[in-house]
Write a protein that holds these residues in place. Structure first.
Motif, short mmCIF file in Angstrom:
data_model
loop_
_atom_site.label_atom_id
_atom_site.label_comp_id
_atom_site.label_asym_id
_atom_site.label_seq_id
_atom_site.Cartn_x
_atom_site.Cartn_y
_atom_site.Cartn_z
N ARG A 152 -3.42 10.94 -9.39
CA ARG A 152 -2.76 11.09 -8.09
C ARG A 152 -3.78 11.27 -6.98
O ARG A 152 -3.65 10.68 -5.90
CB ARG A 152 -1.81 12.29 -8.12
N TYR A 153 -4.82 12.07 -7.24
CA TYR A 153 -5.87 12.27 -6.24
C TYR A 153 -6.59 10.95 -5.94
O TYR A 153 -6.87 10.63 -4.79
CB TYR A 153 -6.89 13.31 -6.72
N THR A 154 -6.89 10.20 -7.00
CA THR A 154 -7.61 8.94 -6.84
C THR A 154 -6.82 7.97 -5.97
O THR A 154 -7.35 7.39 -5.01
CB THR A 154 -7.89 8.30 -8.21
N ILE A 155 -5.55 7.79 -6.29
CA ILE A 155 -4.72 6.84 -5.54
C ILE A 155 -4.49 7.31 -4.11
O ILE A 155 -4.59 6.52 -3.16
CB ILE A 155 -3.38 6.62 -6.27
N ALA A 156 -4.23 8.61 -3.93
CA ALA A 156 -3.97 9.14 -2.59
C ALA A 156 -5.20 9.01 -1.69
O ALA A 156 -5.10 8.57 -0.53
CB ALA A 156 -3.53 10.61 -2.68
N ASN A 157 -6.39 9.36 -2.21
CA ASN A 157 -7.61 9.26 -1.41
C ASN A 157 -7.98 7.81 -1.13
O ASN A 157 -8.49 7.49 -0.05
CB ASN A 157 -8.77 9.96 -2.13
N ALA A 158 -7.70 6.93 -2.09
CA ALA A 158 -7.98 5.51 -1.88
C ALA A 158 -7.09 4.93 -0.79
O ALA A 158 -7.55 4.22 0.10
CB ALA A 158 -7.78 4.74 -3.19
N LEU A 159 -5.80 5.25 -0.84
CA LEU A 159 -4.88 4.74 0.18
C LEU A 159 -5.23 5.28 1.56
O LEU A 159 -5.12 4.58 2.56
CB LEU A 159 -3.45 5.12 -0.19
N SER A 160 -5.68 6.54 1.59
CA SER A 160 -6.08 7.13 2.87
C SER A 160 -7.28 6.39 3.47
O SER A 160 -7.34 6.13 4.67
CB SER A 160 -6.43 8.61 2.68
N LEU A 161 -8.23 6.02 2.61
CA LEU A 161 -9.40 5.26 3.08
C LEU A 161 -9.00 3.88 3.55
O LEU A 161 -9.47 3.40 4.59
CB LEU A 161 -10.44 5.16 1.96
N MET A 162 -8.11 3.21 2.81
CA MET A 162 -7.72 1.84 3.16
C MET A 162 -6.98 1.77 4.50
O MET A 162 -7.08 0.78 5.21
CB MET A 162 -6.83 1.23 2.07
N GLU A 163 -6.26 2.84 4.86
CA GLU A 163 -5.58 2.86 6.15
C GLU A 163 -6.57 2.78 7.30
O GLU A 163 -6.24 2.28 8.37
CB GLU A 163 -4.75 4.14 6.27
N THR A 164 -7.79 3.26 7.06
CA THR A 164 -8.80 3.29 8.13
C THR A 164 -9.74 2.10 8.08
O THR A 164 -10.03 1.47 9.10
CB THR A 164 -9.62 4.59 8.04
N CYS A 165 -10.24 1.77 6.87
CA CYS A 165 -11.25 0.70 6.77
C CYS A 165 -10.64 -0.68 6.56
O CYS A 165 -11.35 -1.69 6.63
CB CYS A 165 -12.24 1.01 5.66
N LYS A 166 -9.33 -0.74 6.26
CA LYS A 166 -8.63 -2.02 6.05
C LYS A 166 -9.25 -2.85 4.93
O LYS A 166 -9.23 -4.09 4.96
CB LYS A 166 -8.60 -2.84 7.34
#
Length: 270
Positions: free
Chosen positions: A165-179
């Motif tokens: 859950r941490y991996t997916i949540a942190n990844a999605l958070s990064l993708m929202e910014t770096c696209k």
């Protein structure tokens, strides 16, 4: 045909254990891997930066990559886990022993510095805990412009549902910014069973919020960009280091040039 890379295989003092990791990576089709040495300084005592072992001491013979007629390429990487700004030493001679240099910042301030200031190749994103800060567009875009990449590791997600859950949540958070720009996906595998093939990682990248193209690039062309960035960084730092050494030598005062002796005048007879 794409050249696939895994730039994070955890170092192990057990030679057979490490050899099994590299052989499995070659069997899965990875052409290049990096043995990762993790350096986590503490305030209690002074610690020495690890020294990478020559590949010839770790393996007698490099395995052949599946589907290719050449042996796998093995690099050395250093990851500095930072909880304080003093943990990263700019222009440290010990850093030049490694092919790749990464930092793992644990605070927002250190993440900003890693993106904007530090001369590194990779910024690691935590996957074992919920991030204590939100990604901001300015430092992320600054890192992209400088050629620094962000790394997501998937092996923790295979070990535990909470870490998943941490991996997916942190990844999605990064993708929202770096696209999806300047992102690589590595294993950080500690044992061979935690490694997955390149096409499995491409599918996993979709779960992290990457597009089809970005997910494939995260294990191929973006990794190649990391290697090129590392070569440029090492060359530039070597030039700077040499110039500093020369400038120190030039700082020694030199004796002022003596005036040229006056030309002798012809003696006039009295």
């Amino acid at each position: 045909m794409s050249v696939f890379m895994d730039l994070n295989l955890s170092f192990s003092a057990d030679r057979s254990h490490l050899q099994s990791l590299v052989e499995t990576a070659a069997h899965l089709g990875y052409s290049t891997v990096a043995i990762n040495y993790v350096f986590e300084p503490t305030a209690k005592k002074k610690q020495e930066i690890p020294v990478p072992k020559p590949i010839s001491e770790l393996m007698d013979q490099l395995p052949i990559v599946q589907g290719r007629s050449r042996p796998i390429k093995v690099l050395n990487r250093l990851t500095v886990v930072m909880s304080d700004s003093s943990h990263f030493r700019p222009n440290s001679a010990e850093y030049r022993r490694f092919d790749l240099l990464a930092v793992h910042p644990t605070t927002e301030k250190l993440f900003h510095s890693a993106c904007m200031l530090y001369d590194v190749d990779i910024v690691c994103i935590s996957v074992t805990e919920k991030l204590p800060f939100f990604f901001k567009r300015a430092p992320v875009n600054g890192a992209v412009e400088r050629g620094v990449v962000f790394e997501l590791c998937y092996s923790a997600a295979l070990r535990d549902s909470t870490l998943r859950r941490y991996t997916i949540a942190n990844a999605l958070s990064l993708m929202e910014t770096c696209k999806g720009k300047n992102v690589i996906v590595s294993s950080a595998a500690e044992k061979a069973l935690e490694l997955r093939g390149p096409y499995d990682i491409t599918n996993l990248g979709l779960l992290f919020g990457l597009s089809d193209a970005d997910a494939k690039e995260a294990v191929s062309s973006t990794c190649r960009s990391v290697l090129l960035h590392a070569e440029t960084r090492k060359t530039a730092s070597g030039i700077i280091y040499t110039m500093k050494s020369c400038s120190k030598q030039e700082e020694t005062p030199e004796s002022e040039p003596s005036e040229a002796p006056a030309a002798k005048r012809p003696h006039l007879a009295e």
